[in-house]
Enzyme design. Sequence first.
Site, PDB file in Angstrom:
ATOM      1  N   GLY A 197       0.964  -1.244   0.265  1.00  0.00           N
ATOM      2  CA  GLY A 197      -0.020   0.011  -0.007  1.00  0.00           C
ATOM      3  C   GLY A 197       0.907   1.320  -0.116  1.00  0.00           C
ATOM      4  O   GLY A 197       2.177   1.143   0.499  1.00  0.00           O
ATOM      5  N   ASP A 224      -9.716  11.097  10.293  1.00  0.00           N
ATOM      6  CA  ASP A 224      -9.670  10.776   8.924  1.00  0.00           C
ATOM      7  C   ASP A 224     -10.323   9.371   9.088  1.00  0.00           C
ATOM      8  O   ASP A 224      -9.842   8.501   8.213  1.00  0.00           O
ATOM      9  CB  ASP A 224      -8.166  10.734   8.344  1.00  0.00           C
ATOM     10  CG  ASP A 224      -8.112  10.551   6.985  1.00  0.00           C
ATOM     11  OD1 ASP A 224      -9.041  10.948   6.202  1.00  0.00           O
ATOM     12  OD2 ASP A 224      -7.070  10.335   6.149  1.00  0.00           O
ATOM     13  N   GLY A 273       0.316   5.649   0.690  1.00  0.00           N
ATOM     14  CA  GLY A 273      -0.367   6.820   1.118  1.00  0.00           C
ATOM     15  C   GLY A 273       0.170   7.946   1.007  1.00  0.00           C
ATOM     16  O   GLY A 273       1.273   8.290   0.594  1.00  0.00           O
ATOM     17  N   GLY A 274      -0.433   9.080   1.707  1.00  0.00           N
ATOM     18  CA  GLY A 274       0.117  10.442   1.724  1.00  0.00           C
ATOM     19  C   GLY A 274       1.417  10.450   2.350  1.00  0.00           C
ATOM     20  O   GLY A 274       2.505  11.609   2.305  1.00  0.00           O
ATOM     21  N   GLY A 292       3.721   7.853   3.203  1.00  0.00           N
ATOM     22  CA  GLY A 292       4.846   7.073   2.855  1.00  0.00           C
ATOM     23  C   GLY A 292       4.012   5.612   2.169  1.00  0.00           C
ATOM     24  O   GLY A 292       3.008   5.527   1.589  1.00  0.00           O
ATOM     25  N   THR A 293       4.851   4.428   2.377  1.00  0.00           N
ATOM     26  CA  THR A 293       4.786   3.230   1.685  1.00  0.00           C
ATOM     27  C   THR A 293       4.679   2.113   2.880  1.00  0.00           C
ATOM     28  O   THR A 293       5.212   2.144   3.726  1.00  0.00           O
ATOM     29  CB  THR A 293       5.740   2.952   0.650  1.00  0.00           C
ATOM     30  OG1 THR A 293       5.812   3.926  -0.154  1.00  0.00           O
ATOM     31  CG2 THR A 293       5.389   1.530  -0.061  1.00  0.00           C
ATOM     32  N   VAL A 294       3.729   1.161   2.572  1.00  0.00           N
ATOM     33  CA  VAL A 294       3.584   0.102   3.546  1.00  0.00           C
ATOM     34  C   VAL A 294       4.101  -1.045   2.856  1.00  0.00           C
ATOM     35  O   VAL A 294       3.741  -1.554   1.730  1.00  0.00           O
ATOM     36  CB  VAL A 294       2.269  -0.271   4.058  1.00  0.00           C
ATOM     37  CG1 VAL A 294       2.103  -1.327   4.931  1.00  0.00           C
ATOM     38  CG2 VAL A 294       1.685   1.220   4.765  1.00  0.00           C
ATOM     39  N   LYS A 326       5.480   0.329   7.792  1.00  0.00           N
ATOM     40  CA  LYS A 326       5.277   1.641   7.047  1.00  0.00           C
ATOM     41  C   LYS A 326       6.534   2.742   7.150  1.00  0.00           C
ATOM     42  O   LYS A 326       6.969   2.926   8.206  1.00  0.00           O
ATOM     43  CB  LYS A 326       4.133   2.325   8.022  1.00  0.00           C
ATOM     44  CG  LYS A 326       3.660   4.059   7.575  1.00  0.00           C
ATOM     45  CD  LYS A 326       2.687   4.512   8.294  1.00  0.00           C
ATOM     46  CE  LYS A 326       2.109   5.711   7.795  1.00  0.00           C
ATOM     47  NZ  LYS A 326       1.176   6.287   8.690  1.00  0.00           N
TER      48      LYS A 326
END
Length: 737
Positions: free
Chosen positions: A423, A541, A425-426, A428-430, A444
Amino acid sequence: MGRQIKTHIRLMIINILILSPSVYAVASQALLGCDDRCGDLQIPYPFGTREGCYLNKNFLITCNTTHFDPPRPFLRTGNIQVTNISISGELQILHFGAKDCYPKNNSLDARRTSATLNLSTFTVSSTKNKFTVIGCDTYAFLSGQIEGQSYRTACVALCDNITTVRDGACSGNGCCQLDIPSGLKGLRYRVRSFDNHTDVFSFNPCGYAFVTEEDKFHFSAAYIRNFPQRQVPVVLDWGISNTTCSTANNKSNCICGPNSMMVNVLPDGSEYRCGCLDGFEGNPYLPRGCQDIDECRDERLNDCKFECVNTKGNYTCNCPEGFKGDGRRGGEGCTRSSKSFVQVIIGVSVGFTVLVIGSTWLYLGYRKWKLIKLKEKFFEENGGLMLQRHLSQWKSSTDTVTIFTQEELDKATNKYDESAVIGKGGYGTVYKGILPDGSVVAIKKSKLVDQSQTSQFINEVIVLSQINHRNVVKLLGCCLETQVPLLVYEFVTNGTLFDHIHDTTKHVPLSWKARLRIALETAGVISYLHSSASTPIIHRDIKTTNILLDDNYNAKVSDFGASKLVPLDQTQLSTMVQGTLGYLDPEYLLTSELTEKSDVYSFGIVLLELITGKKAVSFEGPEAERNLAMYVLCAMKEDRLGEVVEKGMAREGEFEQIKDVGKVARKCLRISGEERPSMKEVVMELEGLRVMAEHEWVDEENLVADGASNIFVVSGSTNVVDDSMKVQVLPLIHDGR
């Protein structure tokens, strides 16, 4: 030459040991045995908090520890709060302004308040303050005394339309400012309206007048509608009355201590202040007076080229052996004395040998030091110090958080291979990772962060450290010694709720029963964050992509990077608006005031997604369906909910339950946050719907409630209880809402 090199080395060591000018004595100090602080305020003599600790009653600071935590300082025995005291003669306070408001019917029953600042021994600073008036039909008077004579002036603020008012402009259009004359005491100001705000009431029902510190007031056109500050900062000038000289031991210097001088404040000599002589620092009002500054401890305070020797109130510069001159950079400096050629050769040889040995030693030490400092640098840049400070503040414990090494996580992700990405996201990366013990984790990895993104990363660690709930993704540990910060979570295997709702090509559609359970578990988490966490938390969120599902389709709420910890004495926070389009609370978007009801609104959107199978915002279909909230609420208003419910999701007999859940969502999506239910109430309604659907009545001895939150109902009262507790549930009566 050997002595010269030793002198250089000694000076290098001295410079390394010097940390900062903060090692000098702090100027603001109290009398011996007296409290020098009240809350965050440092209180220097002649001010004090009890008898014997202040010069006279004019310098009394009342420290209120009964009604405030931390304590708050007030001037004398009044209600004027003190925010800063400067030995140089300034006193910063908070003071109320004057206001003139009118009701909607424009009657003469105006709400008016005047303001006074009658401190005879203090004057209002003419260089730091401004008399300020805000309004569009407003005038205000300022009166006081200067050297015993009355003084009066006025300021007018007018405007016909708020669009003509400009931020930062105080020249009469919506805002008026006047200079404060020197020596002004005994302030009083009143504010009035020319025409009772009749023509401007729709955008300017009130006028305001106050004296405030110029540098801390920045006019905004929004103040025309409402000026939010009840108190404003004001700077006062203070001095010592010359009557103290009659009782002082030193008549020429009055109460000023050693190594200080007396300076008249007023032209008539009725007030004076004390100041330290050049080369000294400290509190000149104390009996011990000012202390000598050691200029040699900081090269910024001296201009010695080689050796500095401190003297009382000054310093001297020495030249190394074999040199002569004044030793100053801006003076003669140091020049070599005449020596024999042999002495020079011997000195150069010895110096070169020492230099080679020293350089080698320094190089080896530097390499070792650099490796240590690199890890320390990454630790600090990744917010390690901030994390330690906040965890200490929130009384959190890191006992259950594992600190992973860089090598462990590199190996777990095969050096962050693209195939391990699960995954993005805003923040970083998972990555999916496998630890040496075989356990699967989600790692993360933040982007190369600036300071604001570091705060987001640390915020997530702090928030997660406050949470202990089975439906929240568990934080296992972190790694801060790498260039970018890393968080290690439990691995949730079944993707996001968003995927299961909107990507039916890869996932089996969820049944209505499963969706209701997921909604209930998610609501339970949010209720826990708002009500049961050690410090209330606003997620900020809530959306279907932040709700993960495990193998048993249990909800796991994630991504706390934007969450906010709420102080126990506050119900709302003013923040920069953050969130996701389609889920954002419109009231929060308009006011920037974040409350728990913002999460309630976002959860309402999640309920609509579960009911309809549609995205919160979509630009693919008809214009009427682009905004999910407006589309579904309109359909419910027109009794067309059946048209928007996802086809084939509900079994026979479940539509009434879906309609009831839709009503819960509608309550959550009310425009006014105050009208929305709390998450506790949402949990109770959803649990009631679930229980009623499964049982017409429940045996109160055998029922054990499950789901994200459990409901306990006795004599009409309902409470949320801990997940692990078995509770008795009496029949819930559906109210038809």
